[in-house]
Structures are given as C-alpha cells and as structure tokens.
Design a protein around this motif. Structure first.
Motif, PDB file in Angstrom:
ATOM      1  N   ARG A   1       0.898  -0.872  -0.623  1.00 55.69           N
ATOM      2  CA  ARG A   1       0.385   0.178  -0.508  1.00 55.69           C
ATOM      3  C   ARG A   1       0.358   0.902  -0.170  1.00 55.69           C
ATOM      4  N   TYR A   2       1.855   1.249   0.884  1.00 54.69           N
ATOM      5  CA  TYR A   2       3.064   2.677   0.791  1.00 54.69           C
ATOM      6  C   TYR A   2       3.508   2.810  -1.162  1.00 54.69           C
ATOM      7  N   ILE A   3       3.753   1.821  -1.003  1.00 50.81           N
ATOM      8  CA  ILE A   3       4.622   2.050  -2.226  1.00 50.81           C
ATOM      9  C   ILE A   3       4.275   2.422  -3.359  1.00 50.81           C
ATOM     10  N   LEU A   4       2.544   1.912  -3.176  1.00 48.89           N
ATOM     11  CA  LEU A   4       1.837   2.240  -3.914  1.00 48.89           C
ATOM     12  C   LEU A   4       1.797   3.307  -4.593  1.00 48.89           C
ATOM     13  N   LYS A   5       0.912   3.798  -2.740  1.00 49.89           N
ATOM     14  CA  LYS A   5       0.512   5.144  -2.904  1.00 49.89           C
ATOM     15  C   LYS A   5       1.541   6.003  -3.475  1.00 49.89           C
ATOM     16  N   THR A   6       2.674   6.154  -2.904  1.00 46.13           N
ATOM     17  CA  THR A   6       3.616   6.815  -3.784  1.00 46.13           C
ATOM     18  C   THR A   6       4.321   6.636  -4.777  1.00 46.13           C
ATOM     19  N   LEU A   7       4.206   5.679  -5.407  1.00 48.33           N
ATOM     20  CA  LEU A   7       4.292   5.718  -6.833  1.00 48.33           C
ATOM     21  C   LEU A   7       2.736   6.665  -7.490  1.00 48.33           C
ATOM     22  N   GLU A   8       1.997   6.627  -7.129  1.00 50.92           N
ATOM     23  CA  GLU A   8       0.576   7.139  -7.177  1.00 50.92           C
ATOM     24  C   GLU A   8       0.768   8.686  -7.346  1.00 50.92           C
ATOM     25  N   ARG A   9       0.968   9.515  -5.939  1.00 52.63           N
ATOM     26  CA  ARG A   9       1.539  10.379  -6.066  1.00 52.63           C
ATOM     27  C   ARG A   9       2.049  10.760  -7.353  1.00 52.63           C
ATOM     28  N   LEU A  10       3.630  10.232  -6.752  1.00 58.42           N
ATOM     29  CA  LEU A  10       4.771  11.020  -7.996  1.00 58.42           C
ATOM     30  C   LEU A  10       4.300  11.050  -9.505  1.00 58.42           C
ATOM     31  N   THR A  11       3.403  10.058  -9.302  1.00 58.46           N
ATOM     32  CA  THR A  11       3.497  10.329 -11.132  1.00 58.46           C
ATOM     33  C   THR A  11       1.949  11.173 -12.008  1.00 58.46           C
ATOM     34  N   GLN A  12       1.052  10.557 -10.765  1.00 54.97           N
ATOM     35  CA  GLN A  12      -0.126  11.110 -10.510  1.00 54.97           C
ATOM     36  C   GLN A  12      -0.069  12.798 -10.494  1.00 54.97           C
ATOM     37  N   ALA A  13      -0.589  12.774  -9.362  1.00 51.13           N
ATOM     38  CA  ALA A  13      -0.463  13.976  -8.572  1.00 51.13           C
ATOM     39  C   ALA A  13       0.511  14.188  -9.208  1.00 51.13           C
ATOM     40  N   GLU A  14       1.529  14.624  -9.350  1.00 52.04           N
ATOM     41  CA  GLU A  14       3.113  15.125  -9.701  1.00 52.04           C
ATOM     42  C   GLU A  14       3.483  15.566 -11.026  1.00 52.04           C
ATOM     43  N   GLY A  15       2.590  14.685 -11.621  1.00 50.64           N
ATOM     44  CA  GLY A  15       3.521  13.927 -13.162  1.00 50.64           C
ATOM     45  C   GLY A  15       4.531  13.957 -13.375  1.00 50.64           C
ATOM     46  N   ARG A  16       5.593  13.079 -12.801  1.00 51.30           N
ATOM     47  CA  ARG A  16       6.828  13.351 -12.991  1.00 51.30           C
ATOM     48  C   ARG A  16       7.335  12.036 -13.325  1.00 51.30           C
ATOM     49  N   ARG A  17       7.984  11.850 -14.515  1.00 55.77           N
ATOM     50  CA  ARG A  17       8.594  10.573 -15.560  1.00 55.77           C
ATOM     51  C   ARG A  17       9.111   9.970 -15.271  1.00 55.77           C
ATOM     52  N   PHE A  18       9.544   8.483 -15.412  1.00 53.24           N
ATOM     53  CA  PHE A  18      10.132   7.354 -14.902  1.00 53.24           C
ATOM     54  C   PHE A  18      10.468   6.230 -15.710  1.00 53.24           C
TER      55      PHE A  18
END
Length: 797
Positions: A511-528
């Motif tokens: 849950r923690y990892i998924l929540k963090t990835l969602e924040r980074l890619t969706q909320a912050e719009g970052r690309r990896f």
C-alpha cells in the motif's frame, strides 16, 4: 594462528630459496658452495641451510652433505625437517602427509628461530626438492606451496640436453607466480653449452648468471677419495669471483628492497592522488606500503620501528608484517590474492590474444563467459551480455538501456521532459556522471558541478541484530504507514518471503509503495524510465541491509502497475520475459557472485532483473571487467534502420580477452565450491533452531559464526550488526554524527590496524560509523575464528 601468512623479510636474516629447473641439477652442491662462500666473504655471518622435505637414504641426505663439507665452520648450520627413506617423489612417501598449512607453519617457525639466534647479519638457504613443479608431500606443486613465503629465488639451471627449455620454463613459472628470481647458477658443459644461451637470456632480464665447472666424477668404492675430491672442489669454487660478486649483489638487492619499502609511503604522498581521500592532512604514516599479497593477506611494510613492540618477531628486524585484507580489496577479492588458477587463465589469454577489438568480432573467452553468465544467472528473462570495464560504467550502460526501453515503449519525447529513475535512499551506483544522477544528493555527488539528481528514492526498513534479536527497523518518517519495528525469530525467517508477503507488514509495504508511486506519477506528473536498486545490501551507502520483502514488493508493485508510468494501452507486457511497468535494473556489482552467499543476490528477492550488472568478484579480484546482462525485450528497443538507434556505447578494452578468461574461471570456481559443499559448516551453523532448512527453502548463511554475531550485538558501543555470506557489518553508536562523515569508527580501525600482541594486522575500512570486515570466499575457518576474537577485542568487549 593461520599458517599461510606470508613472506619473510628482515634486516639481518637474508633468506633465499634454492629452486631447481629439474631434478639432479646440483641444488645441494650450489647450496654448499654458497654457504662456504658466504663464510669466506662475510666471515662475521652465520649461514643456515634448511631442507624442508627430503627423500632417500639418510646417509645421502642433503643437509648431511652440507654439514659434512662445511664441518670446519661451526657458523654453518644445516637441518632437514622431514626425512623419508624411500628415494621417490615426496607425494608418494607419506601415508598421512602433513597439510601444506602445517608444513609452511613449521618452516616459518624455523625461520623465526634462525633470526633469533644471531644479532649479526646472516643468510638462510632454503632448498626445495626436485624441480619447480615437483609435487610436495600433499601433491601441491612446490611453486604453489612455497609461494606464501615469497623468498627471493636462486634458480639452479639445467646444463643437460633440453636444459635450456627446462630452465626458461622454470623461470617463467616462478616469475608468473610473483617470485623474484635474483640469480641463476649452473654447471658448465663443453658439449651442450647451455650456459652461453642462458647467460644471455637472463642478462637481458637483469639477472646475474654464475657458471661453475661440474663436480668431479664419483669413484666407485672410494668414499674417502670422493669426499676429499669434493672438499678440494668446494674450496676452489667458493673462492670463485663470480660467486663472490653474486653474493655482494644479493646483499645489495636485499638492502635496496628494504629501502624502497621504507620510502614508498613518503614518495606516494607527493605523487599519488588517492580516491575517496581528503589529502589536506594526509601523511605517510596513514599509507600502507604493500610488498605483495597472497590468499587473504597483504605483506605490508612494518613501520613501527620499535623493538619492544615486536619483540616476538625480532622487533624492527622484521620488515614485513602480514595484514588481513579486511575490505576484500574494495570488495573485489573472492578467490584469494595471487590465485594460481586465475593467474594461469590470465597468462593463457594474454599469450593467445593480448587484447583484440570486439566490435563485430568474437573470441572464445568473451563468448564462453557470456554463455556461462546467462546459464548461471538467468531464469529465462536475461538473454544478452554487454561488456564494459567496471561497475560504474556497467551501471551507466544499464541506465541507458532502461531509459531507451521505456522511451521506445511509451513513446515519450526525452527532449521535452526528462525521465528519472526510482531507487532507494543511500544508493550508490558509481562515480561516472550518469549514474551519479541515479542517487540522491549526498557526500559522493553533491559537490560535483554537473550533478543533478534525477529520480525518487524510497527510504526503506533495515535489518540488523540488536541485543541478540533480529530487528526490521522502520525509519521514523515511515512509521505512520508501516508501523513500529518488527522482531523476527531468525535471519531465515526474514527471507521467508512468501508467507511474509501475505502478512500485515507485507500488505502495508504494498500500500505504501503504490500510494507513493501514484503521488509521484499522477499527482506530481513525474516521469520515470527505470527502477534501479542494489539487491539486499546497499554497500557504499553504509552497508545498509534492506528488508528483502520491501525490495521484493517494490519490484512487484512496479511491474504490476504499468499504467502508472503510461496510460497508453501498449503498456501491457507481451510475455513473461518482457519487462512491465519499468525496466528493473539490479546493480549486483557488490552483492553478486557469492559475496552474500549466493551466486546472484537477486535470488534473495525471488525476482529476476530485466537488466543485471556484475563486476568486482566477477574476476575474483584479478582484473577489472563488468558484464551488463539484459532481456531480449530491452535489447529490442535498440533495433532500427539507423545507426543512431543502436546502443552507441563502448570501451577500447570492451570484452578484454584476458579479463573474460579470468572471469570465466572465477565464476566456474565459485560454482564448483558451492557444489562441493565447501561452505557446508557455515550453512549448518546458520540453519534454523531445529537443524534443517525447510523443504525448498534456499539457505541464508555467513562465514561469520552466528554466536559471534549475537555476542557483538550486545557490545555497548554497537547499535546493530549483521552478517551474510562473507560480509560482517557493525553499526557503531554515533548519535547525531552518524553517516559517511562520522569518525566513530576510527578507534576500531586503529586497534585492528596495529597491535603488538598479535602476529598480523588487519586492513579494514569504514563507511562513517559503520565498520565492515569482509572475508574472501576461500577464507579458512581458523582465520575467521581469530578474526572474530580480534574484532571483539577491538570493540572493547
């Protein structure tokens, strides 16, 4: 105390080893001549003659011969350690032969005894049996058995038919093993005249050759006449000017060798720019001058200069002290320094190829190593091998691969918006500019002018033993999501990932990892563009032992959620061997090749990389080489009609044939050791309380004993400790000053580095307040036991 400690060098006892290019070339006769000549030209000196092993009738023994023909001089002392009556090769005479280690220990004890018998300069002549490669009692080649002593060699050449070839072959065998051949002796022969050719051959190499007439023929039935003739012969030859000049030169070389060792550190201060070193206050005292290395030990210059500190070893007469290589020579050493099999592999490839270019070419070592690595490390996902020269450049290549694969699949424009990587806090993938950007800002990169960290780095729970209990320690800032620290029954339980993945902690990780990835890619719009991690242990970051379940979950979550990284419908992986979500890069430069007890550290995570980087132990510590393995789906991202679509990366020494040959031998040797069960005792020690590993469970073990690790965990100054494979890491209490810049470990390092009460030192390094000691994959049980006691003492326990 371990017997294979190393070479002898003292100021007063000049020691030489007499090797023969063949049997019956006159080693004992030349030893006798040198003994008598030494007494003639240096009358104040004592001469010791030692024959470790002799076969044949006692009345014909070599030590008896030397004693007989120097009997007028009480300052010449001759002895044999082991005498066998049967006149055959030593490996055939002993029903229960002593081990190589015990024989060497006895020899070293005798040498120490000789050194204590006189305060004036003296000479030791240690004579071998037969030729350079004649077997010893155990069957080991003499050249390999005596290598830890690394005494300067006087080679007795062969004057007979075929003697030129035999003599040069003997010299090359010794030279290739790191011996210094300082003189050649042989009998003249008017017919074969080997002396002319050999004299010129060795003169080109700066080695003096002394040619003497052969001894008189034996008279049948005339023992006394024979002895009288030999006495006359010896009296004449010991006065020979060539013999005298060789002795003078040997004395001069001995002094120059010591002087060079004594001045190396001073010269280095003014000429060398050291890596990872602040030179502002660097002095010669902080520099270790290494004369040679063998097995687990360096032979280092003893700069204590105090007789009292080394009274056991004749004080300042002892020039070299053995020093345990506690850092694995920056994590590269696995099969022992000067390993003869790796040396031969290197010599063969150097002689066959030297270096040949690799673009659009192939050679056997490069192809066979690639096949070996893919067959040993891949579970089916990896299919291609790219060669470079070290771990940093290998990771640089891996990042290029991963980013290109993501761009090709997700069709993003790298000129409009950059892509970063996902990694872990404390990561270190090398010092080249590209992979420096794959790590968070820190001491290694923040002062580099071009550095620009590109990514997100997860903090993570860490494993260590505290006061006898294995603890999964949750970072403070993660506790709202993951909860408090977790105690585990055993190290094996920590690696039991399947039941742990379904536990409450496993679900929290997900849950923690998924929540963090969602924040980074969706909320912050970052690309990896890639996920890059060091499996299990982050080395340069401070020997950070990650909870394997966290890394396992991170990989699984990235792969299970490709739409996080691109909403396009093309994100689904076409088959099981293709990457999903992001290409996963495992940097196994430090952790791979049995450093942590398994060939691949990825197996701890029950996950296979899309790109995997291997170096350091890959060549057993002999040569720099890196292999970056990739899946076919990553490889396919570089296929196209234009040259610019290819992976335009390379090195002049790509797939260096010598390095590939050594690496193939190293990997095979490590696998064979595992298959032979050479670590079985260590594995038994670390098995679960009830004795056996669970069915299908891969074992988790260390050469450092479980009881010792528990003992260290209770030391007052120790915050936590862990051991895995050959690595031991101790996290010292440092309060607010923890980290790479901490000085908390300095006292420990100084204590390990020099102590008058023991025969050998320890060369150890620290990562701030974390000290680590690294054994090789061949370190013996006795050495480990001694090291453990020394570590406990250094910790003040």
């Amino acid at each position: 105390m371990p017997a294979l400690l190393g070479s002898h060098l003292s100021r007063t006892l000049r020691a030489f080893q007499i090797y023969g290019a063949n049997t019956n070339v006159g080693k004992t006769i030349f030893s006798t001549i040198l003994a008598k000549a030494s007494r003639r030209h240096f009358p104040a000196e004592t001469v010791f003659y030692l024959k470790p092993v002799s076969t044949g009738a006692p009345e014909d023994a070599d030590d008896g011969h030397v004693a007989r023909f120097t009997d007028a001089d009480a300052a010449v002392r001759a002895e044999c350690l082991l005498q066998y009556r049967d006149p055959v090769s030593p490996h055939l005479v002993a029903v229960e032969p002593p081990s190589d280690e015990s024989l060497l220990a006895t020899i070293r004890q005798r040498i120490a005894t000789y050194g204590c018998r006189t305060t004036t300069p003296s000479t030791l002549l240690l004579e071998t049996a037969g030729g350079v490669h004649s077997p010893t009692l155990s069957g080991t080649s003499q050249a390999d058995l005596y290598r830890p002593l690394r005494l300067p060699v006087l080679l007795v050449a062969d004057p007979r038919l075929g003697g030129i070839s035999a003599s040069i072959s003997a010299f090359e065998s010794l030279h290739m093993r790191g011996y210094d051949v300082e003189g050649v002796l042989l009998f003249g022969d008017a017919y074969y005249r080997n002396d002319g050719y050999l004299g010129e051959y060795f003169a080109k190499r700066g080695i003096r050759t002394v040619v003497l007439p052969p001894p008189p023929e034996r008279v049948v039935g005339g023992v006394e006449r024979d002895r009288e003739a030999m006495r006359e012969y010896y009296e004449t030859q010991c006065a020979d000017e060539g013999v005298r000049d060789m002795l003078v030169e040997l004395e001069s070389r001995h002094a120059r060798r010591i002087d060079k060792l004594a001045t190396m550190a001073d010269e280095a201060v003014s000429t060398i720019w050291y890596p990872f070193t602040q030179h502002q206050h660097l002095t010669a005292d902080a520099i270790t001058a290494i004369d040679s290395a063998h097995g687990d030990f360096f032979q280092t210059y003893n700069n204590t200069n105090t007789r009292a500190a080394n009274e056991k070893n004749k004080g300042d007469d002892v020039v070299l002290r053995p020093t345990f290589d506690g850092s694995g020579s920056w994590w590269t050493q696995g099969l022992g320094h000067a390993n003869p099999e790796l040396t031969l592999a290197a010599a063969y490839a150097a002689g066959r190829y030297g270096h040949v270019m690799f673009a659009n070419a192939i050679h056997e070592p490069g192809l066979e190593l690639a096949k070996t690595l893919l067959g040993s490390l891949s579970g089916g996902r990896l299919s291609r091998v790219f060669y470079s020269d070290n771990g940093s450049t290998g990771c640089e290549v891996a990042v290029k691969m991963g980013l290109r694969a993501s761009r090709a699949r997700y069709a993003w424009d790298h000129t409009q918006r950059e892509a970063g990587v996902i990694g872990l806090k404390g990561s270190y993938h090398g010092d080249t500019i590209g992979v420096m950007d794959c790590a968070e800002p820190g001491v290694y990169n923040s002062e580099v002018e071009w550095y620009r960290g590109r990514g997100h780095w997860f903090d993570f729970p860490k494993v260590g033993m505290k006061k006898g209990r294995w603890i999964i320690e949750v970072p403070e800032e993660m506790r709202d999501d993951l909860g408090q620290d977790v105690a585990m029954e055993s190290l094996a339980d920590i690696f039991d990932l399947q039941p742990r993945a379904n536990s409450e902690l496993g679900k929290k990780y997900q849950r923690y990892i998924l929540k963090t990835l969602e924040r980074l890619t969706q909320a912050e719009g970052r690309r990896f563009g890639a996920l890059i991690i060091e499996p299990l242990v982050l080395g340069a970051g401070g020997m950070l032992f990650s909870d394997p379940l966290f890394q396992h979950t991170l990989v699984a979550t990235v792969r299970a959620n490709p739409t996080l990284f691109s909403p396009a419908p093309t994100t689904a992986a076409p088959d099981a061997t293709s990457w999903s979500g992001l290409p996963v890069i495992f940097d196994e430069v430090f952790t791979g090749m049995y450093r942590l007890g398994r060939l691949s550290a990825a197996s701890f995570l029950q996950a296979e990389a899309d790109i995997s980087v291997h170096a350091k132990l890959l060549t057993g510590g002999l040569l720099p080489l890196c292999a970056t393995l990739a899946s076919e789906s990553v490889f396919g991202a570089f296929l196209g009609d234009e040259k610019k679509d290819a992976l335009l990366h390379g090195h002049s020494y790509t797939a260096h044939a010598v390095g590939c040959s050594v690496a193939r031998e190293s990997v095979r040797a490590l696998v064979r050791m595992d298959e032979r069960g050479e670590w079985e005792a260590a594995k038994r020690d670390w098995r679960r309380e009830k004795g056996e590993a669970r069915k299908g469970e891969a074992e988790v073990w260390s050469v450092w004993r479980r009881g010792f690790v528990e003992r260290v965990s209770f030391v007052a100054d120790v915050d936590s400790v862990w051991a895995l494979g050959s690595v031991l890491a101790v996290n010292l209490r440092a309060g607010d000053k923890a980290g790479y810049s901490s000085n908390a470990a300095q006292g420990f390092l100084q204590e390990m580095g020099s102590r008058a009460s023991r025969e050998w030192n320890v060369h150890a390094r620290a990562l701030g307040n974390v000290v680590y000691i690294m054994a090789s994959q061949t370190t013996g049980v006795k050495t480990i036991e001694v090291m453990q006691e020394e570590i406990v003492k250094a910790l003040g326990a």
